[in-house]
Design a protein around this motif. Structure first.
Motif, mmCIF file in Angstrom:
data_model
loop_
_atom_site.group_PDB
_atom_site.id
_atom_site.type_symbol
_atom_site.label_atom_id
_atom_site.label_comp_id
_atom_site.label_asym_id
_atom_site.label_seq_id
_atom_site.Cartn_x
_atom_site.Cartn_y
_atom_site.Cartn_z
ATOM 1 N N ALA A 1 0.811 -1.214 0.000
ATOM 2 C CA ALA A 1 0.000 0.000 0.000
ATOM 3 C C ALA A 1 0.845 1.266 0.000
ATOM 4 C CB ALA A 1 -0.949 -0.002 1.209
ATOM 5 N N VAL A 2 1.889 1.313 0.826
ATOM 6 C CA VAL A 2 2.673 2.547 0.956
ATOM 7 C C VAL A 2 3.393 2.912 -0.343
ATOM 8 C CG1 VAL A 2 4.555 3.693 2.173
ATOM 9 C CG2 VAL A 2 2.919 2.294 3.450
ATOM 10 N N PRO A 3 4.203 2.018 -0.938
ATOM 11 C CA PRO A 3 4.879 2.427 -2.185
ATOM 12 C C PRO A 3 3.907 2.668 -3.332
ATOM 13 C CG PRO A 3 5.260 0.089 -1.721
ATOM 14 C CD PRO A 3 4.639 0.673 -0.501
ATOM 15 N N TRP A 4 2.831 1.893 -3.391
ATOM 16 C CA TRP A 4 1.853 2.093 -4.472
ATOM 17 C C TRP A 4 1.186 3.451 -4.356
ATOM 18 C CZ3 TRP A 4 -3.598 2.355 -3.748
ATOM 19 C CH2 TRP A 4 -4.314 2.487 -4.938
ATOM 20 N N ALA A 5 0.685 3.789 -3.158
ATOM 21 C CA ALA A 5 0.006 5.071 -2.969
ATOM 22 C C ALA A 5 0.963 6.232 -3.172
ATOM 23 C CB ALA A 5 -0.618 5.132 -1.576
ATOM 24 N N THR A 6 2.211 6.079 -2.739
ATOM 25 C CA THR A 6 3.198 7.144 -2.933
ATOM 26 C C THR A 6 3.376 7.446 -4.410
ATOM 27 O OG1 THR A 6 4.361 6.500 -0.903
ATOM 28 C CG2 THR A 6 5.582 7.833 -2.497
ATOM 29 N N THR A 7 3.457 6.408 -5.227
ATOM 30 C CA THR A 7 3.605 6.587 -6.675
ATOM 31 C C THR A 7 2.368 7.235 -7.279
ATOM 32 O OG1 THR A 7 5.040 4.644 -6.810
ATOM 33 C CG2 THR A 7 4.010 5.372 -8.853
ATOM 34 N N GLU A 8 1.194 6.747 -6.903
ATOM 35 C CA GLU A 8 -0.057 7.283 -7.453
ATOM 36 C C GLU A 8 -0.250 8.758 -7.078
ATOM 37 O OE1 GLU A 8 -3.122 5.885 -8.877
ATOM 38 O OE2 GLU A 8 -2.007 4.149 -9.598
ATOM 39 N N VAL A 9 -0.056 9.079 -5.802
ATOM 40 C CA VAL A 9 -0.292 10.453 -5.346
ATOM 41 C C VAL A 9 0.692 11.409 -6.018
ATOM 42 C CG1 VAL A 9 -0.190 11.994 -3.342
ATOM 43 C CG2 VAL A 9 -1.349 9.793 -3.168
ATOM 44 N N ALA A 10 1.962 11.027 -6.108
ATOM 45 C CA ALA A 10 2.946 11.891 -6.759
ATOM 46 C C ALA A 10 2.558 12.164 -8.216
ATOM 47 C CB ALA A 10 4.332 11.251 -6.691
ATOM 48 N N TYR A 11 2.086 11.139 -8.899
ATOM 49 C CA TYR A 11 1.709 11.295 -10.306
ATOM 50 C C TYR A 11 0.530 12.253 -10.467
ATOM 51 C CZ TYR A 11 -0.207 10.050 -14.891
ATOM 52 O OH TYR A 11 -0.705 10.098 -16.164
ATOM 53 N N PHE A 12 -0.527 12.035 -9.689
ATOM 54 C CA PHE A 12 -1.724 12.851 -9.869
ATOM 55 C C PHE A 12 -1.568 14.247 -9.262
ATOM 56 C CE2 PHE A 12 -3.573 8.702 -10.753
ATOM 57 C CZ PHE A 12 -4.303 9.004 -11.901
ATOM 58 N N ARG A 13 -0.737 14.385 -8.234
ATOM 59 C CA ARG A 13 -0.477 15.732 -7.704
ATOM 60 C C ARG A 13 0.238 16.590 -8.737
ATOM 61 N NH1 ARG A 13 2.011 16.690 -2.011
ATOM 62 N NH2 ARG A 13 1.001 18.699 -2.361
ATOM 63 N N PRO B 1 -7.370 5.779 -16.565
ATOM 64 C CA PRO B 1 -5.995 6.243 -16.720
ATOM 65 C C PRO B 1 -5.246 6.170 -15.400
ATOM 66 C CG PRO B 1 -7.569 7.807 -17.672
ATOM 67 C CD PRO B 1 -8.357 6.823 -16.870
ATOM 68 N N GLY B 2 -3.945 6.158 -15.491
ATOM 69 C CA GLY B 2 -3.101 6.128 -14.309
ATOM 70 C C GLY B 2 -1.649 6.137 -14.732
ATOM 71 N N PRO B 3 -0.721 6.015 -13.773
ATOM 72 C CA PRO B 3 0.703 6.094 -14.116
ATOM 73 C C PRO B 3 1.154 5.070 -15.151
ATOM 74 C CG PRO B 3 0.393 6.286 -11.740
ATOM 75 C CD PRO B 3 -0.936 5.927 -12.319
ATOM 76 N N LEU B 4 0.712 3.803 -15.015
ATOM 77 C CA LEU B 4 1.143 2.784 -15.962
ATOM 78 C C LEU B 4 0.558 3.039 -17.354
ATOM 79 C CD1 LEU B 4 2.700 0.215 -16.550
ATOM 80 C CD2 LEU B 4 0.749 -1.108 -15.707
ATOM 81 N N VAL B 5 -0.678 3.503 -17.413
ATOM 82 C CA VAL B 5 -1.286 3.836 -18.706
ATOM 83 C C VAL B 5 -0.536 4.993 -19.352
ATOM 84 C CG1 VAL B 5 -3.357 4.798 -19.784
ATOM 85 C CG2 VAL B 5 -3.560 2.917 -18.163
ATOM 86 N N HIS B 6 -0.093 5.951 -18.536
ATOM 87 C CA HIS B 6 0.705 7.062 -19.052
ATOM 88 C C HIS B 6 1.956 6.532 -19.760
ATOM 89 C CE1 HIS B 6 2.367 11.313 -18.586
ATOM 90 N NE2 HIS B 6 3.405 10.626 -18.991
ATOM 91 N N VAL B 7 2.662 5.617 -19.104
ATOM 92 C CA VAL B 7 3.855 5.024 -19.715
ATOM 93 C C VAL B 7 3.495 4.311 -21.014
ATOM 94 C CG1 VAL B 7 5.643 3.276 -19.406
ATOM 95 C CG2 VAL B 7 5.067 4.802 -17.516
ATOM 96 N N ALA B 8 2.401 3.550 -20.977
ATOM 97 C CA ALA B 8 1.998 2.783 -22.157
ATOM 98 C C ALA B 8 1.676 3.690 -23.334
ATOM 99 C CB ALA B 8 0.790 1.912 -21.811
ATOM 100 N N LEU B 9 0.973 4.776 -23.088
ATOM 101 C CA LEU B 9 0.603 5.676 -24.182
ATOM 102 C C LEU B 9 1.816 6.408 -24.733
ATOM 103 C CD1 LEU B 9 -2.795 7.073 -22.863
ATOM 104 C CD2 LEU B 9 -2.411 5.340 -24.624
ATOM 105 N N GLY C 1 -0.496 16.566 -11.742
ATOM 106 C CA GLY C 1 -1.456 16.802 -12.817
ATOM 107 C C GLY C 1 -1.508 15.710 -13.854
ATOM 108 N N GLY C 2 -0.773 14.618 -13.649
ATOM 109 C CA GLY C 2 -0.786 13.527 -14.609
ATOM 110 C C GLY C 2 -0.084 13.851 -15.910
ATOM 111 N N THR C 3 0.757 14.899 -15.898
ATOM 112 C CA THR C 3 1.427 15.310 -17.136
ATOM 113 C C THR C 3 2.890 14.903 -17.169
ATOM 114 O OG1 THR C 3 1.960 17.471 -16.171
ATOM 115 C CG2 THR C 3 -0.116 17.276 -17.389
ATOM 116 N N GLU C 4 3.470 14.625 -16.000
ATOM 117 C CA GLU C 4 4.884 14.268 -15.933
ATOM 118 C C GLU C 4 5.045 12.742 -15.939
ATOM 119 O OE1 GLU C 4 7.332 16.438 -16.065
ATOM 120 O OE2 GLU C 4 5.850 18.053 -16.202
ATOM 121 N N PRO C 5 6.102 12.246 -16.578
ATOM 122 C CA PRO C 5 6.347 10.791 -16.532
ATOM 123 C C PRO C 5 6.485 10.326 -15.091
ATOM 124 C CG PRO C 5 7.757 11.863 -18.163
ATOM 125 C CD PRO C 5 7.102 12.961 -17.391
ATOM 126 N N PRO C 6 5.776 9.273 -14.708
ATOM 127 C CA PRO C 6 5.839 8.807 -13.318
ATOM 128 C C PRO C 6 7.155 8.104 -13.023
ATOM 129 C CG PRO C 6 4.482 7.331 -14.619
ATOM 130 C CD PRO C 6 4.844 8.474 -15.524
#
Length: 862
Positions: free
Chosen positions: A652-664, A751-759, A666-671
């Motif tokens: 939970a901790v590393p996953w949420a840390t990655t998700e929150v950083a990405y969406f904070r 959408p999410g961090p992994l989808v960002h990488v995929a696109l 704006g979802g525009t920066e590579p995660p």
């Protein structure tokens, strides 16, 4: 009665109610704004008036008054601009003429605060002007909940569209407290205050102010946080604000109900009378809970019940005891002990789907009432049954007023003690020892009570050693094998089953976990064990890819937990349901589900690891919703959650840390997926295969061939159906064509961090393949509109912008900064960020600068 303003120049609450009112006015409908005392009706009218004037609409504001209810034309006589001048004759014709002149010749709105208190003559004037200019003059009336405005002002309320001011959620409460306290607020404090206040802004502020004065809320590491027990805070301002307009009989009835705590409906009617109870219900000061075995009644909101109990004098307490004895018979229903105050709120026919504030109230009142009654009984008879109930309320449900050491040192055995109860008691004692710096072994082996005999007589050292290794902060699960063939005492076998199922889950064998659970025929008297096993079944179903079954199972267990009024059961079932809904892509449903458990506070100290997934999901969902500050606060609390043992599926901790950083961002920066991959390495080294697989599968990375092979080999060793789409996507990212990547993306729900990488990879591969730039239409054809929005601007929005979102988007398009927009619209910067984030999501714009490429009509069209 005028409401206390709920805006200090930066925070405007209840945007949904404002948007709804404006929408009805644009449709040429009158509006009736209904809300609880203290909900901010007056402030909403003021903000609405300001916005209407900004559109060129003429606005006239009037207000009723309890003191002037019987004075003709009182609303005009005290008005700053409509009152009579000099010694001119003043009556209905003159007042009507003045109001008609004030509304002008164009679109106009007459706002009437406390319309139920408007005198009859003023009501007649407003009605006359509204009828005379029906094509261009609209009315907006405000009244408290429970008011019969059809009777009080039938000429005004007829056919008005009702807009209800609902309770504040955690996010709005956090914004309000941060604004008033002048600093960021810890997520747990905002959540608990939202629950205790029933989402009422006035009550929330009164409670926190009293808590700050009492020293139980203070700044901690730059954030306002709870540093003591809110149960001890006597916030008299809560009662002053909520009881001012209630008659004496109603106030007396509330004192009685608050003293009793959670009381069944039939008893409540006998104690206060059916008419008084109905009046309190209409005023929103009590609620009837229809769930469970019989209807029950509680005071609403919980903070009101708390202050009513705390301010009772010894004489009043004696009077209430006499009332209980005289009405019900001596000893029929023992009242709560004042040393353990209670507090309450709401419920509906289906408790598990009612408003969060209602569910929170009934749960918290149930815990406090049980604690009060059990404590009184335990003082009289310090036996195992009452002690066990108190320990559960403190160690599992986190009712902090209970002194664990007092219970452990004062409980004595009895020949009638049930073996299962003894096992539960010994286990809780061991878990408490482990959570407070000792060891599980010492806590289970030694009874600090007066006899020293509350221990399991046939508990072997071999079993104690194995339990100690399994329960300690050791990451390995192989110790379960140490219990094979051991003589485990019957009262501990269900606990050992929990460890065995967790081991099956951690080694990636959800089918084995379900097989073990299907064979369980243990005692439901061990409530905590039952709830843990139920939660593990939900996790096993999810890991096996049976998402619908997992959701259905969690819903069933959540309903049962509400019927039983089990706080731990509700927390664990809601946690499972929110997880399933998140996986299914229903993020709104997951957020609503978590709202309840957040507002009830944290798990007890021996089960705190269950909070981790709750906080991780909540932080991620808030970040996805654009609530960056609250997401950050929840993430900090997640990292600081105490760990008496390692939770199952510890990612939970590393996953949420990655998700929150990405969406904070704006979802525009590579995660950055490397921390999540590193966490998976640690999990794998410890033999926790499922946790490792989840970390690696969710890691937003373009995997090397070596890493891809390791991920696929790990998943081949496990039977985790849920990660197969993620592994398929990773393989496409590493080795596939642009079309194959898009096909794998189509299996993702949101959408999410992994989808960002995929696109990003799909764009690059398309260019390498000579297909040119990958367009949004191409992605839409394969993956659907939701994921296509992550590539480019969609031609048609999935949902229209709200009025506020469009207003902010236009100003941002014109080049104003968030702070400039906030200043112009009298909002907080955080609120502007949230609205702009949602607007950009709907518009499919990933960069603020791209707003300038849009036509203004695209921003403002509905």
């Amino acid at each position: 009665m005028s409401e206390t303003p709920q805006r200090s120049g930066t925070v405007v609450l209840h945007e949904h109610a404002l948007d709804a009112a404006a929408r009805h006015l644009r449709a040429d409908a009158d509006v009736l704004l209904v809300g609880d005392v203290g909900s901010g009706r007056t402030t909403l009218l003021a903000v609405l008036a300001e916005r209407l004037r900004g559109t060129g609409t003429s606005v006239v504001t009037l207000a009723g008054s309890r003191g002037a209810r019987d004075l003709p034309l009182a609303a005009f006589s005290t008005h700053p601009t409509l009152r009579p001048r000099g010694g001119a004759r003043w009556g209905l014709p003159e007042a009507t003429s003045v109001l008609a002149e004030a509304v002008g010749t164009g679109p106009a709105v007459v706002l009437v605060d406390d319309a139920h208190l408007l005198d009859d003559a003023s009501t007649a004037v407003v009605a006359a002007v509204a009828r005379r200019h029906a094509s261009r003059v609209r009315l907006v009336l405000a009244a408290p909940s429970g008011t019969d405005l059809d009777t009080a002002a039938p000429d005004l309320a007829r056919e008005a569209a009702v807009v209800r001011i609902g309770p504040l959620g955690v996010s709005a409460t956090s914004a309000l407290l941060a604004d008033r306290l002048g600093g960021q607020v810890e997520g747990n404090l905002a959540s608990v205050v939202a629950g205790r206040s029933g989402g009422n802004p006035r009550v929330a502020l009164a409670l926190v102010r009293a808590a700050v004065d009492a020293g139980v809320v203070a700044r901690v590491h730059g954030r306002w946080a709870q540093t003591g027990a809110l149960d001890t805070v006597r916030a008299d301002a809560v009662a002053l604000g909520l009881l001012a307009d209630l008659p004496q009989t109603a106030r007396r009835g509330l004192d009685v109900l608050a003293w009793f705590g959670l009381v069944d409906l039939a008893t409540a009617r006998r104690l206060v009378g059916a008419e008084t109870l109905a009046a309190l219900d209409a005023a929103g000061r009590v609620v009837v809970h229809e769930g469970g075995r019989e209807p029950t009644v509680t005071v609403s909101p919980p903070a009101l019940g708390q202050v009513l109990r705390l301010r009772l004098s010894p004489r009043a307490d004696a009077d209430l005891r006499a009332l209980a004895d005289g009405t019900l018979g001596t000893g029929v229903l023992p009242p709560p002990a004042l040393a353990l105050p209670a507090g309450v709120d709401v419920a509906g026919q289906d408790t598990s789907s009612g408003p969060a504030s209602q569910q929170v109230a009934i749960l918290t009142e149930s815990v406090r009432t049980q604690a009060s009654q059990r404590y009184r009984t335990w003082l009289e008879k310090r036996d195992l049954v009452n002690a066990l109930s108190l320990l559960r309320l403190r160690l599992l449900d986190n009712f902090t007023s209970i002194d664990v050491d007092e219970i452990l040192q004062g409980t004595v055995p009895s020949p009638d003690d049930d073996p299962d109860d003894l096992g539960s008691y010994v286990l809780l004692r061991g878990q408490w020892a482990a959570a407070t710096g000792g060891t599980l072994r010492d806590g289970m082996s030694h009874d600090p009570g007066p006899t020293g005999r509350l221990v399991l007589p046939d508990l072997e050292d071999r079993v104690l050693d194995a339990l100690e290794r399994l329960y300690a902060l050791e990451p390995s699960t192989v110790g379960v094998a140490d219990l094979e063939g051991a003589r485990v005492p019957a009262p501990l076998r269900d606990f050992v089953l929990v460890l065995q199922v967790q081991a099956a889950v951690e080694t990636g064998a959800p089918d084995r976990a379900l097989e073990l659970l299907d064979g369980w025929s243990g005692s439901r008297r061990q409530h905590a064990i039952g709830h843990q096993l139920d939660a593990l079944r939900g996790d096993a179903l999810l890991l096996a890819g049976q998402v619908d079954d997992a959701i259905a199972w969690s819903r069933e267990r959540l309903s049962a937990a509400y019927d039983d009024l089990s706080m731990l059961g509700v927390r664990l079932a809601a946690r499972g349901l929110a997880t399933g809904l998140f996986v299914q892509g229903d993020h709104d449903g997951a957020r609503r589900t978590l709202s309840v458990v957040l507002q009830t506070g944290r798990c007890g100290p021996v089960q705190s690891p269950y909070d981790e997934r709750i906080l991780a999901l909540a932080a991620t969902l808030r970040a996805r919703h654009g609530e960056a500050d609250l997401a950050a606060a929840l993430l900090d609390e997640l990292r600081a959650t105490p760990r008496p043992y390692l939770p199952a599926l510890d990612f939970a901790v590393p996953w949420a840390t990655t998700e929150v950083a990405y969406f904070r961002a704006g979802g525009t920066e590579p995660p950055d997926g490397e921390p999540l991959w590193a966490a998976g390495e640690e999990q794998l080294a410890a033999g926790r295969l499922a946790g490792a697989a989840m970390c690696w599968a969710f890691a937003p990375l373009e995997l090397t061939r070596d890493r891809l092979a390791r991920l696929e080999e790990l998943c081949a060793r496990t039977r985790l159906t849920i990660v197969r789409p993620l592994v398929h996507l990773h393989r496409a990212i590493a080795l596939g064509t642009s079309a194959e990547v898009l096909g794998a993306v189509a299996m993702m729900r949101v959408p999410g961090p992994l989808v960002h990488v995929a696109l990003d990879v799909a764009r690059r591969r398309a260019a390498q393949e000579g297909r040119g730039e990958l367009t949004e239409e191409q992605v839409r054809a394969v993956a659907g509109a939701a994921l296509a929005a992550a590539v480019g601007r969609p031609q048609v929005r999935a949902a229209p912008l709200t009025g506020r979102e469009a207003e902010i988007a236009v100003l941002a398009r014109e080049g104003l900064s968030n702070r400039q927009i906030a200043s112009r619209l009298y909002l907080s910067v955080r609120t502007v960020e949230s609205h702009l984030y949602r607007a950009m999501q709907k518009l499919g714009v990933s960069d603020r600068a791209l707003l300038g490429t849009l036509e203004e009509t695209v921003l403002v069209e509905g």
